[in-house]
Scaffold this motif. Sequence first.
Motif, PDB file in Angstrom:
ATOM      1  N   PRO A 234       0.333  21.813  34.517  1.00 19.53           N
ATOM      2  CA  PRO A 234      -0.651  20.809  34.418  1.00 19.53           C
ATOM      3  C   PRO A 234      -0.914  20.116  33.220  1.00 19.53           C
ATOM      4  O   PRO A 234      -0.319  21.045  32.220  1.00 19.53           O
ATOM      5  CB  PRO A 234      -2.012  21.746  34.780  1.00 19.53           C
ATOM      6  CG  PRO A 234      -1.251  23.447  34.318  1.00 19.53           C
ATOM      7  CD  PRO A 234       0.141  23.420  34.439  1.00 19.53           C
TER       8      PRO A 234
ATOM      9  N   LYS B  94     -10.479  19.605  36.585  1.00 23.06           N
ATOM     10  CA  LYS B  94      -9.425  20.578  36.587  1.00 23.06           C
ATOM     11  C   LYS B  94     -10.040  21.466  37.075  1.00 23.06           C
ATOM     12  O   LYS B  94     -10.846  22.757  36.791  1.00 23.06           O
ATOM     13  CB  LYS B  94      -9.630  21.266  34.325  1.00 23.06           C
ATOM     14  CG  LYS B  94      -9.356  19.786  34.060  1.00 23.06           C
ATOM     15  CD  LYS B  94      -7.889  19.861  33.913  1.00 23.06           C
ATOM     16  CE  LYS B  94      -7.418  18.586  32.559  1.00 23.06           C
ATOM     17  NZ  LYS B  94      -6.263  18.192  32.557  1.00 23.06           N
TER      18      LYS B  94
ATOM     19  N   GLY C  20      -5.332  24.229  35.378  1.00 22.10           N
ATOM     20  CA  GLY C  20      -5.496  23.386  34.607  1.00 22.10           C
ATOM     21  C   GLY C  20      -4.752  22.152  35.556  1.00 22.10           C
ATOM     22  O   GLY C  20      -4.828  21.253  34.714  1.00 22.10           O
TER      23      GLY C  20
ATOM     24  N   GLN D  10      -4.933  18.530  37.068  1.00 19.48           N
ATOM     25  CA  GLN D  10      -6.214  17.619  37.474  1.00 19.48           C
ATOM     26  C   GLN D  10      -6.099  17.668  38.551  1.00 19.48           C
ATOM     27  O   GLN D  10      -5.512  17.565  39.507  1.00 19.48           O
ATOM     28  CB  GLN D  10      -6.153  15.953  37.223  1.00 19.48           C
ATOM     29  CG  GLN D  10      -6.501  14.893  37.500  1.00 19.48           C
ATOM     30  CD  GLN D  10      -7.862  14.948  36.078  1.00 19.48           C
ATOM     31  OE1 GLN D  10      -6.749  15.522  35.188  1.00 19.48           O
ATOM     32  NE2 GLN D  10      -9.263  14.534  37.367  1.00 19.48           N
TER      33      GLN D  10
ATOM     34  N   CYS E  53      -7.322  20.453  45.067  1.00 23.33           N
ATOM     35  CA  CYS E  53      -6.309  20.964  43.654  1.00 23.33           C
ATOM     36  C   CYS E  53      -5.111  20.205  44.738  1.00 23.33           C
ATOM     37  O   CYS E  53      -4.844  21.291  45.251  1.00 23.33           O
ATOM     38  CB  CYS E  53      -6.074  22.103  43.205  1.00 23.33           C
ATOM     39  SG  CYS E  53      -5.128  22.216  41.477  1.00 23.33           S
TER      40      CYS E  53
END
Length: 124
Positions: free
Chosen positions: A22, A69, A74, A76, A87
Amino acid sequence: MPTRRSLLIGAAVAPLAACAGPDTKPAPPPSAGQVLANTSDIPVGSGKMAQGVVVTQPTAGVFKAFIPKCTHAGCQLSDMITTTIDCPCHGSKFELDGSVAHGPAVQPLTPVAITVRGTSLVVA
């Protein structure tokens, strides 16, 4: 002149660096008073990225916003929002209200306080 050893090490490390994970540099938070979108731009039962924030409308007239996030690592979050916020890194899915629908994430998304002003969604 690079040695054979340094070239081999560089060749082995380069792909790992490209997939390092991330983005660790936090994005600046949205500013109070910032207009994110028009209410008509956010479909009921879905959402979209607006001004760098995930904005959803889980039910008619109820709007939510989140930092994009994943709370697992974390990463994007995807800008393709349908009935969940996904995610792309490890498969976590979040409900339109920010709660976890499917792990590995265990914490809900970080909310952004918003308000409706006329037909605009504004950061509170």
